[in-house]
Design a protein around this motif. Structure first.
Motif, PDB file in Angstrom:
ATOM      1  N   THR A  39       0.830  -1.202   0.000  1.00 42.80           N
ATOM      2  CA  THR A  39       0.000   0.000   0.000  1.00 42.80           C
ATOM      3  C   THR A  39       0.863   1.251   0.000  1.00 42.80           C
ATOM      4  O   THR A  39       0.623   2.186  -0.771  1.00 42.80           O
ATOM      5  CB  THR A  39      -0.931   0.012   1.225  1.00 42.80           C
ATOM      6  OG1 THR A  39      -1.789  -1.131   1.176  1.00 42.80           O
ATOM      7  CG2 THR A  39      -1.779   1.275   1.244  1.00 42.80           C
ATOM      8  N   VAL A  40       1.870   1.278   0.868  1.00 45.00           N
ATOM      9  CA  VAL A  40       2.759   2.435   0.948  1.00 45.00           C
ATOM     10  C   VAL A  40       3.544   2.589  -0.348  1.00 45.00           C
ATOM     11  O   VAL A  40       3.702   3.698  -0.865  1.00 45.00           O
ATOM     12  CB  VAL A  40       3.718   2.312   2.153  1.00 45.00           C
ATOM     13  CG1 VAL A  40       4.752   3.424   2.129  1.00 45.00           C
ATOM     14  CG2 VAL A  40       2.944   2.364   3.455  1.00 45.00           C
ATOM     15  N   ASN A  41       4.035   1.481  -0.881  1.00 43.46           N
ATOM     16  CA  ASN A  41       4.797   1.550  -2.134  1.00 43.46           C
ATOM     17  C   ASN A  41       3.949   2.144  -3.256  1.00 43.46           C
ATOM     18  O   ASN A  41       4.411   2.995  -4.014  1.00 43.46           O
ATOM     19  CB  ASN A  41       5.272   0.154  -2.538  1.00 43.46           C
ATOM     20  CG  ASN A  41       6.345  -0.405  -1.620  1.00 43.46           C
ATOM     21  OD1 ASN A  41       6.904   0.321  -0.796  1.00 43.46           O
ATOM     22  ND2 ASN A  41       6.615  -1.688  -1.730  1.00 43.46           N
ATOM     23  N   GLN A  46       2.514   6.808  -6.706  1.00 44.43           N
ATOM     24  CA  GLN A  46       1.517   7.723  -7.265  1.00 44.43           C
ATOM     25  C   GLN A  46       1.840   9.170  -6.900  1.00 44.43           C
ATOM     26  O   GLN A  46       1.673  10.087  -7.725  1.00 44.43           O
ATOM     27  CB  GLN A  46       0.137   7.349  -6.762  1.00 44.43           C
ATOM     28  CG  GLN A  46      -0.497   6.194  -7.506  1.00 44.43           C
ATOM     29  CD  GLN A  46      -0.795   6.567  -8.958  1.00 44.43           C
ATOM     30  OE1 GLN A  46      -1.501   7.533  -9.235  1.00 44.43           O
ATOM     31  NE2 GLN A  46      -0.247   5.812  -9.888  1.00 44.43           N
ATOM     32  N   ASN A  47       2.292   9.393  -5.678  1.00 44.18           N
ATOM     33  CA  ASN A  47       2.671  10.744  -5.268  1.00 44.18           C
ATOM     34  C   ASN A  47       3.820  11.267  -6.122  1.00 44.18           C
ATOM     35  O   ASN A  47       3.815  12.425  -6.558  1.00 44.18           O
ATOM     36  CB  ASN A  47       3.090  10.759  -3.790  1.00 44.18           C
ATOM     37  CG  ASN A  47       1.930  10.476  -2.857  1.00 44.18           C
ATOM     38  OD1 ASN A  47       0.766  10.608  -3.236  1.00 44.18           O
ATOM     39  ND2 ASN A  47       2.235  10.093  -1.632  1.00 44.18           N
ATOM     40  N   LEU A 128       5.890   5.920   4.835  1.00 42.61           N
ATOM     41  CA  LEU A 128       5.463   6.851   3.786  1.00 42.61           C
ATOM     42  C   LEU A 128       6.375   8.062   3.724  1.00 42.61           C
ATOM     43  O   LEU A 128       6.743   8.523   2.639  1.00 42.61           O
ATOM     44  CB  LEU A 128       4.017   7.283   4.016  1.00 42.61           C
ATOM     45  CG  LEU A 128       3.448   8.261   2.976  1.00 42.61           C
ATOM     46  CD1 LEU A 128       3.484   7.650   1.584  1.00 42.61           C
ATOM     47  CD2 LEU A 128       2.023   8.663   3.337  1.00 42.61           C
ATOM     48  N   LEU A 129       6.761   8.585   4.879  1.00 42.98           N
ATOM     49  CA  LEU A 129       7.660   9.739   4.904  1.00 42.98           C
ATOM     50  C   LEU A 129       9.033   9.378   4.349  1.00 42.98           C
ATOM     51  O   LEU A 129       9.644  10.165   3.618  1.00 42.98           O
ATOM     52  CB  LEU A 129       7.787  10.275   6.324  1.00 42.98           C
ATOM     53  CG  LEU A 129       6.536  10.943   6.901  1.00 42.98           C
ATOM     54  CD1 LEU A 129       6.744  11.289   8.368  1.00 42.98           C
ATOM     55  CD2 LEU A 129       6.157  12.187   6.114  1.00 42.98           C
ATOM     56  N   CYS A 195       5.776  11.110  13.900  1.00 53.56           N
ATOM     57  CA  CYS A 195       4.864   9.969  13.772  1.00 53.56           C
ATOM     58  C   CYS A 195       4.299   9.529  15.119  1.00 53.56           C
ATOM     59  O   CYS A 195       3.128   9.154  15.208  1.00 53.56           O
ATOM     60  CB  CYS A 195       5.578   8.804  13.093  1.00 53.56           C
ATOM     61  SG  CYS A 195       5.971   9.099  11.340  1.00 53.56           S
ATOM     62  N   GLN A 196       5.099   9.577  16.171  1.00 53.96           N
ATOM     63  CA  GLN A 196       4.630   9.111  17.472  1.00 53.96           C
ATOM     64  C   GLN A 196       3.607  10.042  18.102  1.00 53.96           C
ATOM     65  O   GLN A 196       2.794   9.612  18.912  1.00 53.96           O
ATOM     66  CB  GLN A 196       5.818   8.927  18.414  1.00 53.96           C
ATOM     67  CG  GLN A 196       6.700   7.742  18.060  1.00 53.96           C
ATOM     68  CD  GLN A 196       7.864   7.573  19.004  1.00 53.96           C
ATOM     69  OE1 GLN A 196       8.016   8.297  19.984  1.00 53.96           O
ATOM     70  NE2 GLN A 196       8.720   6.601  18.718  1.00 53.96           N
TER      71      GLN A 196
END
Length: 212
Positions: A39-41, A46-47, A128-129, A195-196
């Motif tokens: 999903t992240v890949n 796409q981004n 993602l980042l 993220c945390q």
């Protein structure tokens, strides 16, 4: 004559069942991890494609003034995203995780623009980042996300002389966190802190600029 028992004892059956349970749990965890990675890949790819298409369209222009989500869609961005009311000012785009997508230039001289993704699950934040860092000049995390995917334009300030982005006042504990700035690289400390503290879901802003 001795009697010979056949079959398994209760203890043996319990061990077998326990091992089978561990195998099933391990398989589910592995499948979930693989699905998240895919999903992240896909989202990161796409981004990157969307950023490339917008930048190519504005390559010969001095700024990104007038850039909108409708224009980005017309450039062929977000081909794998869900697009509704295409070719209208009411166009909306949702990424594969069902969060809203926003596109707008940074206020002022409009020498930078942002691609915003809402409703990103916290467990996908770091990956993602990390994948977004090579294609974005700056990265910002918005804890909890935003109702309007273009509200980020009100919170972001840009100093063209440095160049650098800063976050406006008035956010308190839920202030957006800059993970990567224009003249800086993404660091593990900034990544972890953003993220945390983002909550269950977050918004992620990828910024591109003509100032670098």
């Amino acid at each position: 004559m001795k009697n010979h028992q056949s079959g398994y004892t209760l203890v043996e059956l319990s061990v077998v069942m326990a091992l089978a349970g561990l195998i099933v749990v391990g398989s589910l965890v592995g499948a979930t991890t693989l699905l998240h990675q895919q999903t992240v890949n896909g989202l990161a790819a796409q981004n990157a494609d969307a950023i490339k298409r917008v930048n190519e369209a504005y390559a010969q222009l001095p700024s990104y003034a007038g850039l909108s989500l409708r224009q980005a869609v017309s450039f062929g961005a977000f081909s794998q995203f869900v697009i509704t009311q295409r070719a209208t000012d009411n166009v909306t785009v949702a990424h594969p995780l069902r969060g809203a997508v926003g596109v707008a230039p940074v206020n002022g001289a409009a020498q930078a623009w942002g691609l915003y993704l809402n409703a990103i699950p916290a467990d996908l934040c770091a990956e993602l980042l990390l994948q977004s860092a090579p294609v974005a000049d700056a990265l910002v995390v918005y804890p909890g996300g935003m109702g309007n995917p273009n509200d980020w334009t009100r919170s972001l300030l840009i100093n063209a002389n440095v160049p650098a982005i800063t976050i406006g006042a008035g956010f308190g504990a839920a202030a957006p966190r800059i993970v990567k700035n224009m003249t800086e690289d993404l660091t593990p400390v900034a990544l972890s802190a953003a993220c945390q503290s983002a909550g269950d879901t977050l918004g992620v802003l990828l910024l591109k600029s003509k100032l670098r």
